[in-house]
Design an enzyme around this catalytic site. Sequence first.
Site, mmCIF file in Angstrom:
data_model
loop_
_atom_site.group_PDB
_atom_site.id
_atom_site.type_symbol
_atom_site.label_atom_id
_atom_site.label_comp_id
_atom_site.label_asym_id
_atom_site.label_seq_id
_atom_site.Cartn_x
_atom_site.Cartn_y
_atom_site.Cartn_z
ATOM 1 N N CYS A 144 0.842 -1.204 0.000
ATOM 2 C CA CYS A 144 0.000 0.000 0.000
ATOM 3 C C CYS A 144 0.880 1.258 0.000
ATOM 4 O O CYS A 144 1.574 1.517 -0.979
ATOM 5 C CB CYS A 144 -0.975 -0.041 1.169
ATOM 6 S SG CYS A 144 -2.348 1.133 1.004
ATOM 7 N N HIS B 199 -3.718 -5.180 0.444
ATOM 8 C CA HIS B 199 -3.206 -5.649 1.737
ATOM 9 C C HIS B 199 -3.216 -7.182 1.795
ATOM 10 O O HIS B 199 -4.247 -7.786 2.110
ATOM 11 C CB HIS B 199 -4.046 -5.069 2.879
ATOM 12 C CG HIS B 199 -3.813 -3.615 3.098
ATOM 13 N ND1 HIS B 199 -2.814 -3.134 3.914
ATOM 14 C CD2 HIS B 199 -4.435 -2.525 2.570
ATOM 15 C CE1 HIS B 199 -2.828 -1.807 3.899
ATOM 16 N NE2 HIS B 199 -3.795 -1.412 3.092
ATOM 17 N N GLU C 95 -1.981 -9.003 4.020
ATOM 18 C CA GLU C 95 -1.993 -9.494 5.397
ATOM 19 C C GLU C 95 -3.393 -9.709 5.950
ATOM 20 O O GLU C 95 -3.556 -10.402 6.963
ATOM 21 C CB GLU C 95 -1.220 -8.530 6.310
ATOM 22 C CG GLU C 95 -1.879 -7.181 6.552
ATOM 23 C CD GLU C 95 -1.590 -6.139 5.474
ATOM 24 O OE1 GLU C 95 -1.796 -4.938 5.742
ATOM 25 O OE2 GLU C 95 -1.163 -6.526 4.365
#
Length: 521
Positions: A85, A177, A179
């Site tokens: 990001c 993202h 994660e």
Amino acid sequence: MTNIHTDKILILDFGAQYTQLIARRIREIGVYCEIWAWDHDPSEIAGFGAKGIILSGGPESTTLPGAPVAPQEVFDSGLPVFGICYGMQTLAAQLGGATEAADQREFGHAEVDVIAADALFAGLTDHAGAPRLNVWMSHGDHVSQVPPGFTITATTDRIPVAAMSNEDKRWYGVQFHPEVTHTLQGQTLLRRFVVDICGCQTLWTAANIIDDQIARVREQVGDDDVILGLSGGVDSSVVAALLHKAIGDKLTCVFVDTGLLRWQEGDQVMAMFAEHMGVKVIRVNAADRYFAKLEGVSDPEAKRKIIGNLFVEIFDEESNTLANAKWLAQGTIYPDVIESAGSKTGKAHVIKSHHNVGGLPQHMKLGLVEPLRELFKDEVRRLGVELGLPRTMVYRHPFPGPGLGVRILGEVKREYAELLAKADAIFIDELRKADLYDKISQAFAVFLPVKSVGVVGDARAYEWVIALRAVETIDFMTAHWAHLPYDFLGTVSNRIINELRGVSRVVYDISGKPPATIEWE
């Protein structure tokens, strides 16, 4: 013994709400990592010995002057770099590309089309076999031009550069993202970077961590005695089990029974640690002192201070009886360390730090033993299971440090605490019976200092009100109230009213956070 810190990843934090989640995902892969603020002393990067560097997301804009940047040492290190990001945006801006504010900010689910199969994306497809990924976006700016030497590897309908890479340098960036769980193949991308590209071995396991910490503790304390404030919570319980395995009878735990614990918790703690595991535990029955100090006090902060200060006072008294104790063990965990470190500029995201044992008298002059300071909460729980603690203890819901003192609104009295502890136990018991306990993040009962008219038998009753609270959350920063079945709530209400003399009404809290907090006080 295996050196579990040999292969590691460095995460530079630009203030993202998900930075700790990145670290947890890397740890889940089996690789040690640390989070440093983006403006950490760059001269320490080489000495850290990372095998790769991740640049986190963040709330700033690379289009504005003074925006956070990655230190030049990152690019001079020769290490693989993965920008996520904002991390990708600063990667582009610093290496000769360009970023700009998007016409529309993008938050939520998105589909990313893979147009070049680099080491990250090779072979990844959606459920239909197309080179497309379902991902989670959260950005206002985007990369408009990739730097020299970079290739666009993925795009979306809204932005031209959803991912980019320079394979020669092993530099990668994604706008989404990986994660978060909403990015369906995010863990695969992280594993490819950490294991395949950086070459890390997966040595970070619960068993290896225990062996490592036992060796460290033994080296640190030698033949000295160690004392630990055992609360019955997850962190202190895991510390107790770990230290007992490391140093045996050299550990003495002080368990202060405040009278504000969960139902029969004092007996359960003693049964588990003193009787079953053979840990030396001093139980201090201090309920009378707590209720005396809290008499007439209704302000939540005043109650917290009284409860905390009295614990310190009692712990100090008990430690004075242990002449050979040279070390104090604490359940400090890694988020405490990160939050306390903060950022030199203040631009990194800093949350209030929470210490398991704070404000201990300076005259105690004890060295600190913190065997959990490298671990996240989920890792602490896995260690607890590996150490033989019951899963019901290790995975139970959070409980506030002041205990029932902040779940009894207003003045705290012994009879209120006993009533609330029993009501709470009924609620938790029914959640477990209905197989709902592990599906929600936190559940508890609250004692309301108001009376309500009811009918018991044929007589009018004017009795207390109990509120039930259950929430679902990922990070406890925000939370939704749990949509428990009506029949279930009816069962809990009936049991509380029928089994507890003095309660005529049960209510259910349907407030989210924000605007409400999870705890009532």
